[in-house]
Design a protein around this motif. Structure first.
Motif, PDB file in Angstrom:
ATOM      1  N   TRP A  51      -6.234   5.015  10.882  1.00  0.00           N
ATOM      2  CA  TRP A  51      -6.788   5.018   9.252  1.00  0.00           C
ATOM      3  C   TRP A  51      -5.603   4.209   8.380  1.00  0.00           C
ATOM      4  O   TRP A  51      -6.057   3.313   7.608  1.00  0.00           O
ATOM      5  CB  TRP A  51      -6.592   6.436   8.905  1.00  0.00           C
ATOM      6  N   ALA A  52      -4.333   4.392   8.426  1.00  0.00           N
ATOM      7  CA  ALA A  52      -3.396   3.620   7.805  1.00  0.00           C
ATOM      8  C   ALA A  52      -3.543   2.049   7.928  1.00  0.00           C
ATOM      9  O   ALA A  52      -3.158   1.027   7.017  1.00  0.00           O
ATOM     10  CB  ALA A  52      -1.850   4.091   8.242  1.00  0.00           C
ATOM     11  N   GLN A  53      -4.041   1.627   9.126  1.00  0.00           N
ATOM     12  CA  GLN A  53      -4.070   0.202   9.480  1.00  0.00           C
ATOM     13  C   GLN A  53      -5.307  -0.272   8.832  1.00  0.00           C
ATOM     14  O   GLN A  53      -5.473  -1.553   8.316  1.00  0.00           O
ATOM     15  CB  GLN A  53      -4.156  -0.003  10.909  1.00  0.00           C
ATOM     16  N   THR A  54      -6.498   0.383   8.808  1.00  0.00           N
ATOM     17  CA  THR A  54      -7.623   0.102   8.113  1.00  0.00           C
ATOM     18  C   THR A  54      -7.985   0.109   6.556  1.00  0.00           C
ATOM     19  O   THR A  54      -8.847  -0.209   6.188  1.00  0.00           O
ATOM     20  CB  THR A  54      -8.767   0.648   8.905  1.00  0.00           C
ATOM     21  N   VAL A  55      -6.958   1.046   5.989  1.00  0.00           N
ATOM     22  CA  VAL A  55      -7.278   1.195   4.568  1.00  0.00           C
ATOM     23  C   VAL A  55      -6.936   0.221   3.813  1.00  0.00           C
ATOM     24  O   VAL A  55      -7.456   0.082   2.701  1.00  0.00           O
ATOM     25  CB  VAL A  55      -6.307   2.497   4.157  1.00  0.00           C
ATOM     26  N   ALA A  56      -6.186  -0.964   4.198  1.00  0.00           N
ATOM     27  CA  ALA A  56      -6.176  -2.287   3.650  1.00  0.00           C
ATOM     28  C   ALA A  56      -5.678  -3.362   4.666  1.00  0.00           C
ATOM     29  O   ALA A  56      -5.880  -2.921   5.975  1.00  0.00           O
ATOM     30  CB  ALA A  56      -5.043  -2.002   2.543  1.00  0.00           C
TER      31      ALA A  56
ATOM     32  N   GLU B  33      -4.342   3.111  -7.811  1.00  0.00           N
ATOM     33  CA  GLU B  33      -5.917   3.173  -7.848  1.00  0.00           C
ATOM     34  C   GLU B  33      -5.995   3.438  -6.488  1.00  0.00           C
ATOM     35  O   GLU B  33      -5.603   3.030  -5.406  1.00  0.00           O
ATOM     36  CB  GLU B  33      -6.399   1.942  -8.407  1.00  0.00           C
ATOM     37  N   GLU B  34      -6.480   4.642  -6.107  1.00  0.00           N
ATOM     38  CA  GLU B  34      -6.918   5.248  -4.908  1.00  0.00           C
ATOM     39  C   GLU B  34      -7.870   4.161  -4.085  1.00  0.00           C
ATOM     40  O   GLU B  34      -8.812   3.644  -4.288  1.00  0.00           O
ATOM     41  CB  GLU B  34      -7.457   6.655  -5.028  1.00  0.00           C
ATOM     42  N   MET B  35      -7.418   4.272  -2.789  1.00  0.00           N
ATOM     43  CA  MET B  35      -7.924   3.457  -1.908  1.00  0.00           C
ATOM     44  C   MET B  35      -8.385   4.303  -0.673  1.00  0.00           C
ATOM     45  O   MET B  35      -9.372   3.749   0.039  1.00  0.00           O
ATOM     46  CB  MET B  35      -6.876   2.289  -1.212  1.00  0.00           C
ATOM     47  N   GLY B  36      -8.110   5.601  -0.695  1.00  0.00           N
ATOM     48  CA  GLY B  36      -8.661   6.231   0.547  1.00  0.00           C
ATOM     49  C   GLY B  36      -7.923   7.714   0.715  1.00  0.00           C
ATOM     50  O   GLY B  36      -6.855   7.788   0.188  1.00  0.00           O
ATOM     51  N   GLU B  37      -8.504   8.540   1.387  1.00  0.00           N
ATOM     52  CA  GLU B  37      -7.871   9.838   1.744  1.00  0.00           C
ATOM     53  C   GLU B  37      -8.201  10.327   3.074  1.00  0.00           C
ATOM     54  O   GLU B  37      -9.484  10.142   3.622  1.00  0.00           O
ATOM     55  CB  GLU B  37      -8.451  10.928   0.648  1.00  0.00           C
TER      56      GLU B  37
ATOM     57  N   THR C  25      -2.351  15.953   4.798  1.00  0.00           N
ATOM     58  CA  THR C  25      -3.420  15.409   3.734  1.00  0.00           C
ATOM     59  C   THR C  25      -2.752  13.989   3.273  1.00  0.00           C
ATOM     60  O   THR C  25      -1.569  14.095   2.888  1.00  0.00           O
ATOM     61  CB  THR C  25      -3.919  16.027   2.628  1.00  0.00           C
ATOM     62  N   ALA C  26      -3.379  12.821   3.527  1.00  0.00           N
ATOM     63  CA  ALA C  26      -2.832  11.713   2.994  1.00  0.00           C
ATOM     64  C   ALA C  26      -3.647  10.869   2.121  1.00  0.00           C
ATOM     65  O   ALA C  26      -4.889  11.075   2.319  1.00  0.00           O
ATOM     66  CB  ALA C  26      -2.532  10.698   4.505  1.00  0.00           C
ATOM     67  N   VAL C  27      -3.049  10.220   1.206  1.00  0.00           N
ATOM     68  CA  VAL C  27      -3.805   9.492   0.075  1.00  0.00           C
ATOM     69  C   VAL C  27      -3.142   8.043  -0.075  1.00  0.00           C
ATOM     70  O   VAL C  27      -1.954   7.859  -0.027  1.00  0.00           O
ATOM     71  CB  VAL C  27      -3.919  10.303  -1.256  1.00  0.00           C
ATOM     72  N   ALA C  28      -3.930   7.213  -0.069  1.00  0.00           N
ATOM     73  CA  ALA C  28      -3.392   5.877   0.009  1.00  0.00           C
ATOM     74  C   ALA C  28      -4.161   5.182  -1.493  1.00  0.00           C
ATOM     75  O   ALA C  28      -4.929   5.222  -1.915  1.00  0.00           O
ATOM     76  CB  ALA C  28      -3.928   4.865   0.966  1.00  0.00           C
ATOM     77  N   ALA C  29      -2.888   4.356  -2.171  1.00  0.00           N
ATOM     78  CA  ALA C  29      -3.257   3.607  -3.284  1.00  0.00           C
ATOM     79  C   ALA C  29      -2.584   2.391  -3.588  1.00  0.00           C
ATOM     80  O   ALA C  29      -1.508   2.029  -2.574  1.00  0.00           O
ATOM     81  CB  ALA C  29      -2.666   4.571  -4.647  1.00  0.00           C
TER      82      ALA C  29
ATOM     83  N   VAL D 129       0.971  -1.316  -0.066  1.00  0.00           N
ATOM     84  CA  VAL D 129      -0.008   0.009   0.102  1.00  0.00           C
ATOM     85  C   VAL D 129       0.676   1.180   0.023  1.00  0.00           C
ATOM     86  O   VAL D 129       1.846   1.217   0.794  1.00  0.00           O
ATOM     87  CB  VAL D 129      -0.924  -0.142   1.231  1.00  0.00           C
ATOM     88  N   TYR D 130       0.687   2.150  -0.963  1.00  0.00           N
ATOM     89  CA  TYR D 130       1.452   3.171  -1.108  1.00  0.00           C
ATOM     90  C   TYR D 130       0.789   4.520  -0.556  1.00  0.00           C
ATOM     91  O   TYR D 130      -0.271   4.774  -0.862  1.00  0.00           O
ATOM     92  CB  TYR D 130       1.806   3.367  -2.450  1.00  0.00           C
ATOM     93  N   ILE D 131       1.179   5.299   0.344  1.00  0.00           N
ATOM     94  CA  ILE D 131       0.747   6.350   0.958  1.00  0.00           C
ATOM     95  C   ILE D 131       1.640   7.662   0.902  1.00  0.00           C
ATOM     96  O   ILE D 131       2.722   7.833   1.308  1.00  0.00           O
ATOM     97  CB  ILE D 131       0.524   5.839   2.532  1.00  0.00           C
ATOM     98  N   GLY D 132       0.970   8.562   0.229  1.00  0.00           N
ATOM     99  CA  GLY D 132       1.671   9.918   0.176  1.00  0.00           C
ATOM    100  C   GLY D 132       1.007  10.988   0.930  1.00  0.00           C
ATOM    101  O   GLY D 132      -0.249  10.917   1.051  1.00  0.00           O
ATOM    102  N   ILE D 133       1.798  11.669   1.673  1.00  0.00           N
ATOM    103  CA  ILE D 133       1.485  12.517   2.635  1.00  0.00           C
ATOM    104  C   ILE D 133       1.958  14.015   2.439  1.00  0.00           C
ATOM    105  O   ILE D 133       3.235  14.026   2.326  1.00  0.00           O
ATOM    106  CB  ILE D 133       1.993  12.224   3.862  1.00  0.00           C
ATOM    107  N   ASP D 134       0.997  15.083   1.983  1.00  0.00           N
ATOM    108  CA  ASP D 134       1.355  16.438   1.766  1.00  0.00           C
ATOM    109  C   ASP D 134       1.183  17.099   2.947  1.00  0.00           C
ATOM    110  O   ASP D 134       0.194  17.072   3.905  1.00  0.00           O
ATOM    111  CB  ASP D 134       0.411  17.035   0.705  1.00  0.00           C
ATOM    112  N   VAL D 135       2.449  17.530   3.704  1.00  0.00           N
ATOM    113  CA  VAL D 135       2.374  18.226   4.999  1.00  0.00           C
ATOM    114  C   VAL D 135       2.308  19.472   4.916  1.00  0.00           C
ATOM    115  O   VAL D 135       2.920  20.299   4.136  1.00  0.00           O
ATOM    116  CB  VAL D 135       3.749  17.687   5.915  1.00  0.00           C
TER     117      VAL D 135
END
Length: 366
Positions: A55-60, A35-39, A26-30, A14-20
């Motif tokens: 959130w990071a644990q439950t996103v996938a 393919e986006e999995m959550g924000e 703001t974090a987005v997971a894909a 799971v790839y998570i990008g975080i704009d600080v």
């Protein structure tokens, strides 16, 4: 530029990008195919970061590796970085240049926090082997203190330069025949002489205003010089505590401040697998431009500018004081290279030596 080659199953990660930012992130997971999995948008506080961890644990699925990319790991993202690294081993620092390139050359020029986080995911999925991994040394109190003092030293230098330029104008307006040499003008003896000369007010109102301003700026400059001296002493003490990087002081042309800039920019030579990665991080490795049968190499404009500037400073100093460096530079000129190209060649040579000294922990051998 991680400490070891990436060995995780990338297709199952799971790839998570975080704009600080200062107050919120703001974090987005894909997935691997972007393919986006959550924000999630969360505040930059311990409570907000704990919300992100949940959130990071439950996103996938919990069995999937989390690969996280953060911009500004030593700025607004410092609290986030220090909280994430003990939990997730795969946290990477993303240079804002990467996301800017993807935004400028993409089909859309949108700029928002979720868009930037998605661009970070693109960088993670496509350039993971080139990204520096956040290491234990990177987030150590010693490294953070050194980085803060280096940044403070640069601020003091800029303030001093601005004051000196203003004083040059005032010196000339009050006495056009005064000494114009910068090395003499701003010696402590010379500045104290100006304070003595401007003790009495002048008949001219304009000159009296200039006298007051000049005295104020001289006092500011003298105070800045004392502060800078104390800052330099603190940097020296911090470098003396390093058991691996203090040897860089033996390198010709590298002063205490230059060495401190290199160490605080590198944040542990163990982040780099080889010299090629180090040169690319420093912005010294040439960028290839190939199309059909045409192949060119251009000067890199990216990389860590603090590290690039420190190596550039050493190169200029060696050209003045080191016969071997000067002979190497002239050899490149004789080969038909321009002076700029020859200087870049010298910078590359210096960067290779710096890399070897930091890797081996040895003093300069000439």
């Amino acid at each position: 530029m991680n400490t070891s080659p990436v060995s995780v199953n990338r297709n199952n990660a799971v790839y998570i990008g975080i704009d600080v930012h200062r107050y919120q992130h703001t974090a987005v997971a894909a997935n691997r195919f972007e393919e986006e999995m959550g924000e999630l948008t969360f505040v930059n506080t311990p409570i907000g970061i704990h919300e992100f961890l949940q959130w990071a644990q439950t996103v996938a699925d919990s069995g999937k590796t989390r690969i996280i990319g953060i911009e500004g790991t030593n700025g607004n993202g410092r609290l986030l970085r220090n909280t994430l690294t003990p939990v997730y081993p795969d946290v990477y620092e993303i240079n804002p240049i990467y996301t800017k390139q993807r935004r400028d050359h993409g089909t859309r020029g949108d700029k928002s926090d979720p868009v930037d986080a998605r661009l970070m995911i693109e960088v993670l999925t496509r350039k993971l082997d080139e990204l520096p991994k956040v290491t234990k040394q990177d987030k150590s109190e010693w490294m953070q203190a050194l980085g803060e003092f280096v940044a403070f030293h640069d601020d003091l230098t800029r303030s001093q330069t601005r004051l000196k330029n203003q004083l040059h104008r005032l010196f000339y307006e009050l006495d056009p025949a005064s000494e114009t040499s910068r090395s003499r003008t701003f010696s402590r003896k010379r500045l104290m002489s100006w304070l003595t000369r401007t003790t009495q007010s002048h008949i001219s109102v304009n000159h009296d205003v200039q006298r007051i301003i000049l005295r104020s700026k001289i006092h500011q400059l003298l105070k800045l010089e004392k502060t800078r001296e104390r800052t330099d002493d603190q940097i020296c003490k911090l470098l003396s505590q390093s058991q691996t990087d203090e040897n860089l002081i033996t390198f010709p042309g590298a002063g205490i401040i230059t060495v401190a800039k290199i160490v605080s920019a590198v944040k542990g030579i163990g982040r780099f697998n080889n010299i090629r990665q180090f040169l690319k991080y420093a912005g010294i490795a040439p960028v290839e431009r190939q199309s059909g049968k045409t192949r060119k190499h251009k000067q890199a404009k990216g990389g860590k500018r603090q590290l690039n500037t420190a190596i550039y400073t050493i190169a200029l100093t060696q050209l003045r004081c080191n016969p071997k460096a000067k002979a190497y530079f002239e050899k490149k000129i004789a080969e038909g290279k321009t002076k700029k190209h020859a200087l870049r060649c010298l910078m590359k040579r210096i960067a290779c030596i710096v890399y070897g000294m930091m890797k081996g922990g040895v003093a300069y051998r000439g």
